[in-house]
Design a protein around this motif. Sequence first.
Motif, PDB file in Angstrom:
ATOM      1  N   ASP A  40      -3.554  -2.656   6.850  1.00  7.30           N
ATOM      2  CA  ASP A  40      -2.606  -2.192   5.866  1.00  7.30           C
ATOM      3  C   ASP A  40      -2.210  -3.334   4.935  1.00  7.30           C
ATOM      4  O   ASP A  40      -1.478  -4.236   5.340  1.00  7.30           O
ATOM      5  CB  ASP A  40      -1.372  -1.626   6.598  1.00  7.30           C
ATOM      6  CG  ASP A  40      -0.355  -1.066   5.616  1.00  7.30           C
ATOM      7  OD1 ASP A  40      -0.756  -0.728   4.486  1.00  7.30           O
ATOM      8  OD2 ASP A  40       0.836  -0.987   5.993  1.00  7.30           O
ATOM      9  N   ASP A  41      -2.751  -3.320   3.741  1.00  2.00           N
ATOM     10  CA  ASP A  41      -2.415  -4.290   2.697  1.00  2.00           C
ATOM     11  C   ASP A  41      -2.517  -5.735   3.206  1.00  2.00           C
ATOM     12  O   ASP A  41      -1.582  -6.517   3.100  1.00  2.00           O
ATOM     13  CB  ASP A  41      -0.999  -4.005   2.189  1.00  2.00           C
ATOM     14  CG  ASP A  41      -0.790  -4.593   0.792  1.00  2.00           C
ATOM     15  OD1 ASP A  41      -1.787  -4.829   0.082  1.00  2.00           O
ATOM     16  OD2 ASP A  41       0.383  -4.835   0.430  1.00  2.00           O
ATOM     17  N   VAL A  42      -3.680  -6.053   3.748  1.00  3.50           N
ATOM     18  CA  VAL A  42      -3.877  -7.349   4.394  1.00  3.50           C
ATOM     19  C   VAL A  42      -4.293  -8.433   3.403  1.00  3.50           C
ATOM     20  O   VAL A  42      -5.184  -8.222   2.580  1.00  3.50           O
ATOM     21  CB  VAL A  42      -4.944  -7.223   5.505  1.00  3.50           C
ATOM     22  CG1 VAL A  42      -5.381  -8.592   6.011  1.00  3.50           C
ATOM     23  CG2 VAL A  42      -4.405  -6.379   6.649  1.00  3.50           C
ATOM     24  N   TYR A  43      -3.613  -9.568   3.496  1.00  2.00           N
ATOM     25  CA  TYR A  43      -3.946 -10.746   2.690  1.00  2.00           C
ATOM     26  C   TYR A  43      -4.387 -11.876   3.604  1.00  2.00           C
ATOM     27  O   TYR A  43      -3.806 -12.066   4.672  1.00  2.00           O
ATOM     28  CB  TYR A  43      -2.721 -11.230   1.890  1.00  2.00           C
ATOM     29  CG  TYR A  43      -2.417 -10.369   0.691  1.00  2.00           C
ATOM     30  CD1 TYR A  43      -1.882  -9.099   0.854  1.00  2.00           C
ATOM     31  CD2 TYR A  43      -2.665 -10.841  -0.594  1.00  2.00           C
ATOM     32  CE1 TYR A  43      -1.610  -8.307  -0.237  1.00  2.00           C
ATOM     33  CE2 TYR A  43      -2.386 -10.053  -1.704  1.00  2.00           C
ATOM     34  CZ  TYR A  43      -1.864  -8.782  -1.522  1.00  2.00           C
ATOM     35  OH  TYR A  43      -1.602  -7.997  -2.608  1.00  2.00           O
ATOM     36  N   THR A  69     -12.563 -10.153   7.999  1.00  2.00           N
ATOM     37  CA  THR A  69     -11.915  -8.880   8.316  1.00  2.00           C
ATOM     38  C   THR A  69     -12.083  -8.528   9.793  1.00  2.00           C
ATOM     39  O   THR A  69     -11.116  -8.144  10.466  1.00  2.00           O
ATOM     40  CB  THR A  69     -12.511  -7.762   7.432  1.00  2.00           C
ATOM     41  OG1 THR A  69     -12.360  -8.142   6.070  1.00  2.00           O
ATOM     42  CG2 THR A  69     -11.826  -6.440   7.683  1.00  2.00           C
ATOM     43  N   GLY A 116       0.700  -8.418   5.345  1.00  2.00           N
ATOM     44  CA  GLY A 116       0.117  -7.146   5.738  1.00  2.00           C
ATOM     45  C   GLY A 116      -0.058  -7.067   7.242  1.00  2.00           C
ATOM     46  O   GLY A 116       0.332  -7.991   7.961  1.00  2.00           O
ATOM     47  N   GLN A 117      -0.609  -5.957   7.692  1.00  2.00           N
ATOM     48  CA  GLN A 117      -0.694  -5.725   9.131  1.00  2.00           C
ATOM     49  C   GLN A 117      -2.035  -5.182   9.553  1.00  2.00           C
ATOM     50  O   GLN A 117      -2.634  -4.380   8.848  1.00  2.00           O
ATOM     51  CB  GLN A 117       0.363  -4.694   9.544  1.00  2.00           C
ATOM     52  CG  GLN A 117       1.767  -5.246   9.532  1.00  2.00           C
ATOM     53  CD  GLN A 117       2.741  -4.280  10.159  1.00  2.00           C
ATOM     54  OE1 GLN A 117       2.495  -3.080  10.179  1.00  2.00           O
ATOM     55  NE2 GLN A 117       3.836  -4.813  10.676  1.00  2.00           N
ATOM     56  N   ALA A 119     -10.586  -6.684  -1.896  1.00  2.00           N
ATOM     57  CA  ALA A 119      -9.984  -5.386  -1.585  1.00  2.00           C
ATOM     58  C   ALA A 119     -11.098  -4.366  -1.356  1.00  2.00           C
ATOM     59  O   ALA A 119     -12.257  -4.621  -1.666  1.00  2.00           O
ATOM     60  CB  ALA A 119      -9.064  -4.933  -2.714  1.00  2.00           C
ATOM     61  N   ARG A 121      -7.231  -9.796  -0.515  1.00  2.00           N
ATOM     62  CA  ARG A 121      -6.043  -9.616  -1.345  1.00  2.00           C
ATOM     63  C   ARG A 121      -5.657  -8.144  -1.347  1.00  2.00           C
ATOM     64  O   ARG A 121      -5.887  -7.412  -2.303  1.00  2.00           O
ATOM     65  CB  ARG A 121      -6.337 -10.092  -2.780  1.00  2.00           C
ATOM     66  CG  ARG A 121      -6.311 -11.613  -2.904  1.00  2.00           C
ATOM     67  CD  ARG A 121      -6.942 -12.064  -4.198  1.00  2.00           C
ATOM     68  NE  ARG A 121      -8.389 -11.977  -4.116  1.00  2.00           N
ATOM     69  CZ  ARG A 121      -9.196 -12.050  -5.178  1.00  2.00           C
ATOM     70  NH1 ARG A 121      -8.711 -12.174  -6.388  1.00  2.00           N
ATOM     71  NH2 ARG A 121     -10.507 -11.981  -5.012  1.00  2.00           N
ATOM     72  N   GLY A 122      -5.103  -7.711  -0.235  1.00  2.00           N
ATOM     73  CA  GLY A 122      -4.653  -6.324  -0.154  1.00  2.00           C
ATOM     74  C   GLY A 122      -5.733  -5.372   0.318  1.00  2.00           C
ATOM     75  O   GLY A 122      -6.071  -4.416  -0.367  1.00  2.00           O
ATOM     76  N   VAL A 123      -6.246  -5.635   1.512  1.00  2.00           N
ATOM     77  CA  VAL A 123      -7.238  -4.725   2.081  1.00  2.00           C
ATOM     78  C   VAL A 123      -6.531  -3.644   2.885  1.00  2.00           C
ATOM     79  O   VAL A 123      -5.730  -3.931   3.765  1.00  2.00           O
ATOM     80  CB  VAL A 123      -8.221  -5.479   3.002  1.00  2.00           C
ATOM     81  CG1 VAL A 123      -9.099  -4.496   3.774  1.00  2.00           C
ATOM     82  CG2 VAL A 123      -9.076  -6.431   2.192  1.00  2.00           C
ATOM     83  N   THR A 124      -6.817  -2.386   2.563  1.00  2.00           N
ATOM     84  CA  THR A 124      -6.286  -1.268   3.329  1.00  2.00           C
ATOM     85  C   THR A 124      -7.462  -0.407   3.753  1.00  2.00           C
ATOM     86  O   THR A 124      -8.273  -0.008   2.917  1.00  2.00           O
ATOM     87  CB  THR A 124      -5.294  -0.449   2.470  1.00  2.00           C
ATOM     88  OG1 THR A 124      -4.198  -1.304   2.117  1.00  2.00           O
ATOM     89  CG2 THR A 124      -4.778   0.753   3.236  1.00  2.00           C
TER      90      THR A 124
END
Lengths: 230, 245
Positions: B5-8, B43, B56-57, B213, B18-21
């Motif tokens: 969830d919105d991982v940086y 990742t 993020g989480q 992303a 930069r914001g991986v969901t």
Amino acid sequence: MEAGRALGDVRTWGPLLFFQMRRLGVDSVPIAVFIAVFTGIVLALLSSYIFTGAVPLYFVGALVGKTVMMELGPVLTGMALAGRVGANIAAELGTMKVTEQVDALETLAYDKYSYLVVPRVLAATLMFPVVTAFAMAVGVTAGWITAINLLDLSTPEFLKGLRMFYQFKDIWFGLVKSASFGAAVALMGCLRGLGSEGGAQGVGAATTRAVVLGCEAILVLDAFWALVLL
Amino acid sequence: MIALDDVYKSFGAKRVLRGVTLQVPDGENTVIIGRSGSGKSVTLKLIVGLLEPDAGQVTVDGAVVQHLDREALTELRGRIGFVFQFAALFDSMTVADNIRLGLARRAVPGDEIERRVGESLAVVGLEGSEAKYPAELSGGMRKRVGIARAVALRPRYILYDEPTTGLDPVTSADMNELMVKTRDLGVTGVVVTHDMRSAYAVGDRIAMLHDGAIRQVGTPAELQATDDPVVRQFIEGRPDERTAV
Ligand SMILES: Nc1ncnc2c1ncn2[C@@H]1O[C@H](COP(=O)(O)OP(=O)(O)OP(=O)(O)O)[C@@H](O)[C@H]1O
Ligand SMILES: [Mg+2]
């Protein structure tokens, strides 16, 4: 904190301890014996040179005994093992780190401190005194053989000197020191190894660093014990 | 379920994610594609807690990975098999011991361990290699031992980092089949690859990582029909356009 928790995890490190004790300890005996032989010889010759005329020659036994047991045995053995054991640990763990074997271990649900660090540090803590005890015996024997062959000294005279100032404390002082040297050397090797970055060059740098830090730690601890225990 | 969830994530000045969901539905193979250096391996490492996100989480089965204490993290890792990009076999151990190690940790009984060692080596086509050391194996064989090591655990999730890179086409096809079969046994897979043939063969869904992303997620058919030029370029394998030569 981290160390205490890992130490409690006997199930993980227990089976590995014996192997490490043999690898880090027993295999280090030859180098320690080599050093001890020459230290004993030099000490005997040196003390007879220092004592010429002024002090009875049987003091050679006292000087060889005291110096080998309390200082040179533990410290020289420690230094030699800092090279051997410290470098060995740092290079091995460093290679595991940069080839992701440490990561792999963690994904298999092993704790790297319990599995890699604790058995090595414990093994070194237990085995340095054993190797040092060997070195003490060999060093004193070498000094004695030198004294009766090259110096104008008989066995009873050498033993008289050896006994005169001997205290039981001399030996355990040396052994306690060497246990602390073992812990420090192995810990430096583990930390530097696990902290390796990059590739072969990173492992090389970590190994050098581990040996240097191990030797420094030995000298600092040596002074520390002299202050605390003497 | 695994969810990002919105991982940086950055390394020094290098901003990789930069914001991986991304959601990885249970019982499916989710393929992650992306250019070299786009952060695919990073990742995967975030999912097992080998790396921690800067923001993020990452959640696995409802638990936030970076908040787990050591014990819970160990327990979580017990549910996840990880196939490393460069195999990461323990080089001081034989092939069989590499596979045994993880099983022993999971308190699998001795005879069951031996059965699984044989079985997992058989499914990757390496029966008879038990006593070999990793240094005696080819790159592709090592990779397959890495796969066997993860599959033998029978985990709930398997994360495969480029499982077919460096394998010949026939062995690649075998590994694709293995990943499909493993999924059919109920194992959720995350497959990082840039082998599009493999992506189509094993992927229930394909996600493309680009510029830190997720650029697009969809079924293989949806991706093939995309009109996003970046995704098209990747899946068709066309070279970058040069402005000047
Ligand atoms: N431990 C690390 N320290 C510093 N930088 C790192 C680290 N791990 C990854 N990186 C950087 O993060 C970026 C993404 O790396 P990653 O390994 O995830 O790429 P990838 O998508 O798996 O590429 P490939 O397909 O080539 O394997 C790279 O630029 C890499 O330099
Ligand atoms: Mg990668």
